[in-house]
Design a protein around this motif. Structure first.
Motif, mmCIF file in Angstrom:
data_model
loop_
_atom_site.group_PDB
_atom_site.id
_atom_site.type_symbol
_atom_site.label_atom_id
_atom_site.label_comp_id
_atom_site.label_asym_id
_atom_site.label_seq_id
_atom_site.Cartn_x
_atom_site.Cartn_y
_atom_site.Cartn_z
ATOM 1 N N GLN A 172 44.736 23.971 39.938
ATOM 2 C CA GLN A 172 44.528 25.288 40.537
ATOM 3 C C GLN A 172 43.876 26.187 39.494
ATOM 4 O OE1 GLN A 172 48.719 25.968 41.712
ATOM 5 N NE2 GLN A 172 47.894 26.586 43.674
ATOM 6 N N HIS A 173 42.901 26.974 39.939
ATOM 7 C CA HIS A 173 42.199 27.881 39.029
ATOM 8 C C HIS A 173 42.403 29.312 39.532
ATOM 9 C CE1 HIS A 173 39.935 24.681 36.820
ATOM 10 N NE2 HIS A 173 40.245 24.020 37.916
ATOM 11 N N LEU A 174 43.151 30.083 38.762
ATOM 12 C CA LEU A 174 43.484 31.461 39.108
ATOM 13 C C LEU A 174 42.883 32.366 38.039
ATOM 14 C CD1 LEU A 174 47.269 30.882 39.938
ATOM 15 C CD2 LEU A 174 45.312 30.720 41.490
ATOM 16 N N VAL A 175 41.826 33.092 38.402
ATOM 17 C CA VAL A 175 41.085 33.914 37.436
ATOM 18 C C VAL A 175 41.306 35.378 37.789
ATOM 19 C CG1 VAL A 175 38.887 34.273 36.283
ATOM 20 C CG2 VAL A 175 39.367 32.071 37.369
ATOM 21 N N ARG A 176 41.940 36.112 36.876
ATOM 22 C CA ARG A 176 42.311 37.497 37.151
ATOM 23 C C ARG A 176 41.665 38.441 36.136
ATOM 24 N NH1 ARG A 176 47.366 34.402 37.683
ATOM 25 N NH2 ARG A 176 47.445 34.475 35.418
ATOM 26 N N ILE A 177 41.463 39.689 36.576
ATOM 27 C CA ILE A 177 41.067 40.780 35.689
ATOM 28 C C ILE A 177 42.291 41.673 35.500
ATOM 29 C CG2 ILE A 177 39.644 42.847 35.421
ATOM 30 C CD1 ILE A 177 38.019 40.385 35.033
ATOM 31 N N LEU A 178 42.638 41.955 34.254
ATOM 32 C CA LEU A 178 43.733 42.857 33.946
ATOM 33 C C LEU A 178 43.147 44.142 33.376
ATOM 34 C CD1 LEU A 178 44.906 39.817 33.635
ATOM 35 C CD2 LEU A 178 46.862 40.986 32.655
ATOM 36 N N GLN A 179 43.490 45.241 34.011
ATOM 37 C CA GLN A 179 42.925 46.540 33.657
ATOM 38 C C GLN A 179 43.921 47.337 32.832
ATOM 39 O OE1 GLN A 179 39.744 47.269 34.910
ATOM 40 N NE2 GLN A 179 39.654 49.093 33.622
ATOM 41 N N LEU A 180 43.473 47.861 31.693
ATOM 42 C CA LEU A 180 44.267 48.758 30.867
ATOM 43 C C LEU A 180 43.576 50.112 30.862
ATOM 44 C CD1 LEU A 180 44.644 45.728 29.562
ATOM 45 C CD2 LEU A 180 45.809 47.005 27.773
ATOM 46 N N GLY A 181 44.158 51.076 31.545
ATOM 47 C CA GLY A 181 43.514 52.379 31.649
ATOM 48 C C GLY A 181 42.269 52.303 32.506
ATOM 49 N N LYS A 182 41.277 53.128 32.191
ATOM 50 C CA LYS A 182 40.061 53.197 32.997
ATOM 51 C C LYS A 182 38.926 52.354 32.425
ATOM 52 C CE LYS A 182 40.991 57.875 34.726
ATOM 53 N NZ LYS A 182 40.476 59.268 34.820
ATOM 54 N N ASN A 183 38.901 52.180 31.101
ATOM 55 C CA ASN A 183 37.722 51.588 30.478
ATOM 56 C C ASN A 183 37.963 50.235 29.823
ATOM 57 O OD1 ASN A 183 36.254 53.978 31.099
ATOM 58 N ND2 ASN A 183 37.088 54.968 29.271
ATOM 59 N N VAL A 184 39.199 49.799 29.734
ATOM 60 C CA VAL A 184 39.512 48.550 29.034
ATOM 61 C C VAL A 184 40.000 47.519 30.040
ATOM 62 C CG1 VAL A 184 40.897 47.461 27.231
ATOM 63 C CG2 VAL A 184 40.144 49.836 26.966
ATOM 64 N N SER A 185 39.403 46.334 30.024
ATOM 65 C CA SER A 185 39.813 45.257 30.916
ATOM 66 C C SER A 185 39.648 43.921 30.197
ATOM 67 C CB SER A 185 38.988 45.260 32.212
ATOM 68 O OG SER A 185 37.612 45.119 31.939
ATOM 69 N N PHE A 186 40.476 42.960 30.605
ATOM 70 C CA PHE A 186 40.449 41.640 29.999
ATOM 71 C C PHE A 186 40.517 40.572 31.077
ATOM 72 C CE2 PHE A 186 41.808 44.283 26.502
ATOM 73 C CZ PHE A 186 41.131 43.744 25.421
ATOM 74 N N LEU A 187 40.049 39.401 30.713
ATOM 75 C CA LEU A 187 40.008 38.265 31.628
ATOM 76 C C LEU A 187 41.215 37.369 31.363
ATOM 77 C CD1 LEU A 187 38.147 36.926 33.792
ATOM 78 C CD2 LEU A 187 37.159 35.594 31.924
#
Length: 307
Positions: A172-187
């Motif tokens: 299974q491949h689960l690819v998420r974006i995690l958002q920190l505040g308005k301008n910072v995001s990680f994969l």
């Protein structure tokens, strides 16, 4: 969370590279000048080549990476990076210092999820919208824990790519974006290799610009994992092994009141046939009892003129 993740990782890599650089310098004095957290990172012992994880799985460490075992990895992930405990944690893959200067891949966490066997049919029919809702609920609980610890929180989470299940290698491949505040995001790229008892999870954390890189790297990692006999997906025994509890039936319990979801579920399962048989039996029983309640016919005729 991921700010701390990136900060401490780059600190560790920098400390390790500095600790062994420079010929003729007094390395002991340099070590004594480090902060306690930097000293701890500098003391880590990394492994390369073939590694046997605590659950017996054999890992071939990819070129350009190094492996940190479960004990040291827990120290890094939980104590230094401030993540909650993961009971199934098995180790951490980290890029070699200077091996990928243009890549921002922070690491790949390896863990075992003993939630039970997930069949191919259930994997193909999973409602990933409901799964994301469950993940977001868990994220809120984790954020409450982080607030109490004074750590940064994840403000939003959503799919970066449509979730997928690959039948060829049972992943299974689960690819998420995690958002920190308005301008910072990680994969957050999680690949779950299904096993007899659950899944071996490889979760990569990287900059969002590395999506294409991870789409190539993560599927290739399956070839670096060697599952021992008895733990493989094909070793499942339906008579003795536990079935996964977080399947589509569980995820859709809250949606059964919706007519569209109810009939989709009904038409795609054996319950549709069972309901039809029950309805036929009910009609037959109603007719049977109705005939039993009819008044008996009169066998002789009374002539009223005789009265």
């Amino acid at each position: 969370m991921w700010k701390a993740f990136a900060y401490f990782l780059f600190t560790c890599l920098a400390v390790v590279s500095r600790a062994f650089a420079g010929v003729g310098e007094d390395s002991l004095n340099r070590y004594d000048m480090l902060d306690p957290e930097d000293k701890l990172c500098a003391s880590f012992i990394y492994q390369q080549g073939t590694v046997v994880l605590n659950n017996g799985v054999v890992l071939s460490v990819p070129e350009g990476y190094r492996f940190l075992d479960a004990v040291q990895g827990r120290t890094l992930v939980e104590r230094l990076w401030g993540n909650p405990q993961n009971p199934g944690f098995l180790g951490l893959l980290l890029p070699q210092p200077g091996s990928r200067p243009d890549s921002i891949l922070f690491g790949i966490e390896i863990s075992m999820d003993e939630t039970g066997y997930l069949s191919q049919q259930e994997a193909l029919q999973l409602n990933y919208t409901a799964l994301m809702q469950k993940m977001q609920q868990h994220l809120q609980q984790e954020n409450n824990w982080r607030n109490k610890k004074g750590l940064s929180t994840v403000t939003d989470m959503y799919w970066a790519l449509p979730p997928a299940y690959h039948e060829t290698d049972n992943t299974q491949h689960l690819v998420r974006i995690l958002q920190l505040g308005k301008n910072v995001s990680f994969l957050n790229y999680e690949m779950r290799i299904l096993t007899r008892t659950g899944a071996l999870s490889l979760t990569a954390v990287a900059n969002t610009s590395q999506l294409n890189t991870l789409q190539t790297l993560m599927p290739a990692m399956v070839g670096n994992i060697h599952m021992p006999v008895g733990q493989r997906y094909l070793d499942f025994n339906p008579h003795t092994d536990q079935i996964a509890a977080w399947t589509e039936r569980v995820l859709r319990m809250g949606e059964l009141l919706d007519a569209r979801h109810f009939f989709e579920w009904l038409l795609n399962t054996w319950l549709f046939v069972a309901v039809c048989l029950v309805m036929v039996l009910f009609i037959y029983l109603m007719q049977y009892f109705h005939r039993r309640r009819e008044l008996p016919k009169q066998f002789f005729h009374v002539d009223e003129r005789l009265n």
